[in-house]
Design a protein around this motif. Structure first.
Motif, PDB file in Angstrom:
ATOM      1  N   ASN A 195      15.662 110.321  53.434  1.00 53.03           N
ATOM      2  CA  ASN A 195      14.852 109.213  52.886  1.00 53.03           C
ATOM      3  C   ASN A 195      13.998 109.702  51.712  1.00 53.03           C
ATOM      4  O   ASN A 195      12.782 109.480  51.653  1.00 53.03           O
ATOM      5  N   SER A 196      14.649 110.388  50.795  1.00 56.93           N
ATOM      6  CA  SER A 196      13.887 111.038  49.715  1.00 56.93           C
ATOM      7  C   SER A 196      13.558 110.119  48.551  1.00 56.93           C
ATOM      8  O   SER A 196      14.394 109.334  48.103  1.00 56.93           O
ATOM      9  N   ILE A 197      12.342 110.301  48.086  1.00 54.94           N
ATOM     10  CA  ILE A 197      11.942 109.769  46.778  1.00 54.94           C
ATOM     11  C   ILE A 197      11.729 110.995  45.891  1.00 54.94           C
ATOM     12  O   ILE A 197      10.989 111.912  46.257  1.00 54.94           O
ATOM     13  N   VAL A 198      12.430 111.025  44.755  1.00 50.42           N
ATOM     14  CA  VAL A 198      12.359 112.201  43.886  1.00 50.42           C
ATOM     15  C   VAL A 198      11.229 112.051  42.869  1.00 50.42           C
ATOM     16  O   VAL A 198      11.061 110.999  42.258  1.00 50.42           O
ATOM     17  N   PHE A 199      10.430 113.118  42.723  1.00 51.74           N
ATOM     18  CA  PHE A 199       9.393 113.169  41.684  1.00 51.74           C
ATOM     19  C   PHE A 199       9.978 113.937  40.488  1.00 51.74           C
ATOM     20  O   PHE A 199      10.266 115.125  40.610  1.00 51.74           O
ATOM     21  N   PRO A 200      10.159 113.284  39.341  1.00 50.95           N
ATOM     22  CA  PRO A 200      10.737 113.991  38.194  1.00 50.95           C
ATOM     23  C   PRO A 200       9.727 114.907  37.499  1.00 50.95           C
ATOM     24  O   PRO A 200       8.529 114.633  37.517  1.00 50.95           O
ATOM     25  N   HIS A 201      10.199 115.985  36.915  1.00 50.64           N
ATOM     26  CA  HIS A 201       9.360 116.838  36.055  1.00 50.64           C
ATOM     27  C   HIS A 201      10.267 117.433  34.975  1.00 50.64           C
ATOM     28  O   HIS A 201      11.484 117.165  34.961  1.00 50.64           O
ATOM     29  N   GLY A 202       9.713 118.238  34.095  1.00 49.82           N
ATOM     30  CA  GLY A 202      10.458 118.740  32.939  1.00 49.82           C
ATOM     31  C   GLY A 202      11.735 119.468  33.311  1.00 49.82           C
ATOM     32  O   GLY A 202      12.791 119.241  32.712  1.00 49.82           O
ATOM     33  N   SER A 203      11.688 120.353  34.303  1.00 47.55           N
ATOM     34  CA  SER A 203      12.896 121.109  34.659  1.00 47.55           C
ATOM     35  C   SER A 203      13.915 120.210  35.346  1.00 47.55           C
ATOM     36  O   SER A 203      15.125 120.385  35.176  1.00 47.55           O
ATOM     37  N   PHE A 204      13.425 119.260  36.135  1.00 49.04           N
ATOM     38  CA  PHE A 204      14.360 118.325  36.779  1.00 49.04           C
ATOM     39  C   PHE A 204      15.182 117.615  35.698  1.00 49.04           C
ATOM     40  O   PHE A 204      16.410 117.538  35.775  1.00 49.04           O
ATOM     41  N   VAL A 205      14.494 117.121  34.666  1.00 48.00           N
ATOM     42  CA  VAL A 205      15.200 116.390  33.606  1.00 48.00           C
ATOM     43  C   VAL A 205      16.164 117.325  32.875  1.00 48.00           C
ATOM     44  O   VAL A 205      17.317 116.985  32.615  1.00 48.00           O
ATOM     45  N   ALA A 206      15.692 118.560  32.592  1.00 47.62           N
ATOM     46  CA  ALA A 206      16.530 119.495  31.832  1.00 47.62           C
ATOM     47  C   ALA A 206      17.790 119.879  32.610  1.00 47.62           C
ATOM     48  O   ALA A 206      18.882 119.932  32.050  1.00 47.62           O
TER      49      ALA A 206
ATOM     50  N   ALA B 145       7.228 112.144  29.161  1.00 45.16           N
ATOM     51  CA  ALA B 145       7.261 110.850  29.846  1.00 45.16           C
ATOM     52  C   ALA B 145       7.353 111.021  31.361  1.00 45.16           C
ATOM     53  O   ALA B 145       7.825 110.150  32.070  1.00 45.16           O
ATOM     54  N   ARG B 146       6.933 112.197  31.818  1.00 47.99           N
ATOM     55  CA  ARG B 146       6.932 112.531  33.267  1.00 47.99           C
ATOM     56  C   ARG B 146       5.883 113.611  33.433  1.00 47.99           C
ATOM     57  O   ARG B 146       5.214 113.972  32.463  1.00 47.99           O
ATOM     58  N   SER B 147       5.778 114.154  34.645  1.00 39.90           N
ATOM     59  CA  SER B 147       4.782 115.198  34.862  1.00 39.90           C
ATOM     60  C   SER B 147       5.020 116.351  33.883  1.00 39.90           C
ATOM     61  O   SER B 147       6.130 116.868  33.776  1.00 39.90           O
ATOM     62  N   ASP B 148       3.969 116.734  33.180  1.00 39.58           N
ATOM     63  CA  ASP B 148       4.056 117.815  32.190  1.00 39.58           C
ATOM     64  C   ASP B 148       3.603 119.129  32.837  1.00 39.58           C
ATOM     65  O   ASP B 148       2.793 119.114  33.766  1.00 39.58           O
ATOM     66  N   GLY B 149       4.121 120.237  32.350  1.00 36.67           N
ATOM     67  CA  GLY B 149       3.782 121.543  32.926  1.00 36.67           C
ATOM     68  C   GLY B 149       2.285 121.834  32.947  1.00 36.67           C
ATOM     69  O   GLY B 149       1.790 122.552  33.821  1.00 36.67           O
ATOM     70  N   GLY B 150       1.556 121.248  31.996  1.00 35.95           N
ATOM     71  CA  GLY B 150       0.104 121.491  31.938  1.00 35.95           C
ATOM     72  C   GLY B 150      -0.652 120.936  33.136  1.00 35.95           C
ATOM     73  O   GLY B 150      -1.823 121.272  33.350  1.00 35.95           O
ATOM     74  N   THR B 151       0.004 120.088  33.954  1.00 35.90           N
ATOM     75  CA  THR B 151      -0.663 119.574  35.161  1.00 35.90           C
ATOM     76  C   THR B 151      -0.947 120.712  36.148  1.00 35.90           C
ATOM     77  O   THR B 151      -1.770 120.566  37.038  1.00 35.90           O
ATOM     78  N   ASN B 152      -0.248 121.850  35.949  1.00 33.75           N
ATOM     79  CA  ASN B 152      -0.498 122.998  36.839  1.00 33.75           C
ATOM     80  C   ASN B 152      -1.905 123.558  36.679  1.00 33.75           C
ATOM     81  O   ASN B 152      -2.354 124.329  37.525  1.00 33.75           O
TER      82      ASN B 152
ATOM     83  N   GLY C 197       1.504 129.772  28.282  1.00 33.32           N
ATOM     84  CA  GLY C 197       0.618 129.430  29.394  1.00 33.32           C
ATOM     85  C   GLY C 197      -0.294 128.276  29.008  1.00 33.32           C
ATOM     86  O   GLY C 197      -0.225 127.760  27.889  1.00 33.32           O
ATOM     87  N   ASN C 198      -1.105 127.864  29.953  1.00 28.03           N
ATOM     88  CA  ASN C 198      -1.995 126.707  29.740  1.00 28.03           C
ATOM     89  C   ASN C 198      -3.365 127.016  30.318  1.00 28.03           C
ATOM     90  O   ASN C 198      -3.465 127.734  31.291  1.00 28.03           O
ATOM     91  N   HIS C 199      -4.390 126.417  29.726  1.00 24.62           N
ATOM     92  CA  HIS C 199      -5.694 126.530  30.365  1.00 24.62           C
ATOM     93  C   HIS C 199      -6.384 125.175  30.379  1.00 24.62           C
ATOM     94  O   HIS C 199      -6.161 124.357  29.475  1.00 24.62           O
TER      95      HIS C 199
END
Ligand code: AMP
Length: 363
Positions: free
Chosen positions: A88-99, A315-322, A259-261
């Motif tokens: 019963n999965s709902i998938v959360f997309p992110h950059g690597s998923f799309v790539a 247009a989805r979760s960006d890596g900087g959310t980390n 990296g990100n800050h």
């Protein structure tokens, strides 16, 4: 191949036990806080994990189920899709998923319910569509230069695809453009075929702010959940050498994101940040219905006229959310407790289930 019919996705969702939903994604990019947030909101989590990459999920203990694959791109195989639907999965997309899944596959064969608008992912990937969305939404973007022979100021040169800044360079004249293209070819950072697709735009001198928004389809409102800034090699390393040496070392400066800050914007810029979020979500509703849904990011530079110029979007979760797995200054203002982007996504799914509106936020 034709696009997946929305009804097919809704039929899959219809077969799900809504008391027993799994939040699933590819184990990479920004998946840790998605899993952590989903678990915090009471969901089971499933990581689709490339063999040998399971360590973080085990050591941080964020995944309940492991769907092991030889390579990330196997997430679109029938076998993995079946396993995801069985959970019963709902998938959360992110950059690597799309790539790794690939845009074409996401649009045509990936028949697993996703949070977010799967149609808008292409608008991030194709530069002309991205510029159309931003221009028609009334967002300030860098001016485009159509031909290398027309360079008459400082320009940023980019190449197709998400490369994390690799191969980008700055040029001040047509001669410098030609010379740097040669140097990028020598380094094998670009290929001959990339040259005709070189994109040139005004170089915006300013500071980098990547603004992470969350559009709640249930509330019909944009939230500003966090901001990060990028550390890029070699441009950020250049400030660590004396000015005289920068002239020599900096000739081939590059913009590879390493990296990100986390950062905050000066408070007087926040109205502009909200205005950009509101404008782009309104524009997206018109151009790519239902528009944004969940996380998205506007990558900006703020110049000394205090103007926020958007040079890129996710247009989805960006890596900087980390940078705000344990919450940001802004998510704290909304929720009074540390809240990551992943947890915000899980909250939306939870509310969708509780209000019987899940269909509205799934594609
Ligand atoms: P991107 O791959 O589009 O995220 O860009 C990588 C980096 O290049 C950014 O983080 C910025 O530092 C820089 N950059 C991109 N576009 C521009 C621009 N128009 N002006 C100045 N710097 C830019």
């Amino acid at each position: 191949m034709s696009k997946i019919d929305r009804q097919e996705i809704l039929d899959v969702l219809d077969g799900y036990d809504r008391e027993d939903i799994t939040i699933a994604t590819l184990g990479s990019h920004s998946s840790l806080h998605m899993f952590q947030g989903a678990k915090a909101e009471g969901f089971r989590t499933a990581v689709v994990c490339e063999k040998g990459r399971e360590v973080p999920y085990k050591r941080f203990n964020v995944a309940d189920e492991y769907i092991m694959v030889d390579k990330f791109s196997d997430i679109v195989t029938d076998e993995v899709q079946d396993k995801l639907r069985d959970l019963n999965s709902i998938v959360f997309p992110h950059g690597s998923f799309v790539a790794y899944a690939g845009l074409d596959n996401i649009e045509t064969i990936f028949n697993v319910p996703m949070f977010g608008n799967r149609d808008i992912l292409r608008w991030e990937a194709e530069r002309d569509l991205e510029r159309k969305l931003m221009t028609e939404s009334g967002v300030r973007i860098p001016k485009k230069i159509t031909n290398p022979s027309k360079i008459d100021g400082t320009v940023m040169v980019k190449f197709p695809g998400a490369r994390g800044g690799r191969g980008y360079f700055v040029a001040n004249s047509t001669e410098e453009f030609d010379q740097k293209i040669e140097s990028m070819l020598e380094r094998k950072w670009i290929e001959e075929k990339d040259i005709k697709n070189a994109h040139m735009e005004e170089y915006v001198l300013g500071c980098n702010y990547c603004i992470h928004y969350f559009f709640s389809g249930l509330k019909d409102e944009v939230e500003l959940l966090g901001i990060d800034s990028r550390y890029e090699s070699t441009i950020d390393g250049l400030v660590r050498v004396p000015a005289r040496d920068q002239l020599d070392i900096g000739v081939n400066a590059s913009y590879v994101v390493t990296g990100n800050h986390p950062v905050v914007l000066r408070e007087s810029l926040l109205p502009q940040a909200f205005d950009i979020g509101d404008k782009i979500t309104e524009g997206a509703k018109e151009l790519v219905p239902p528009g944004f849904n969940g996380p998205f990011c506007m990558q900006t530079l703020v110049n000394d006229d205090l103007e926020i110029v958007v040079f890129e979007m996710s247009a989805r979760s960006d890596g900087g959310t980390n940078t705000f797995m344990n919450g940001s200054a802004y998510s704290y203002l909304y929720y009074g407790e540390p809240l990551s982007m992943g947890r915000r996504m899980a909250l939306e799914i939870k509310k969708g289930i509780a209000d019987n509106r899940l269909e509205e936020i799934i594609t």
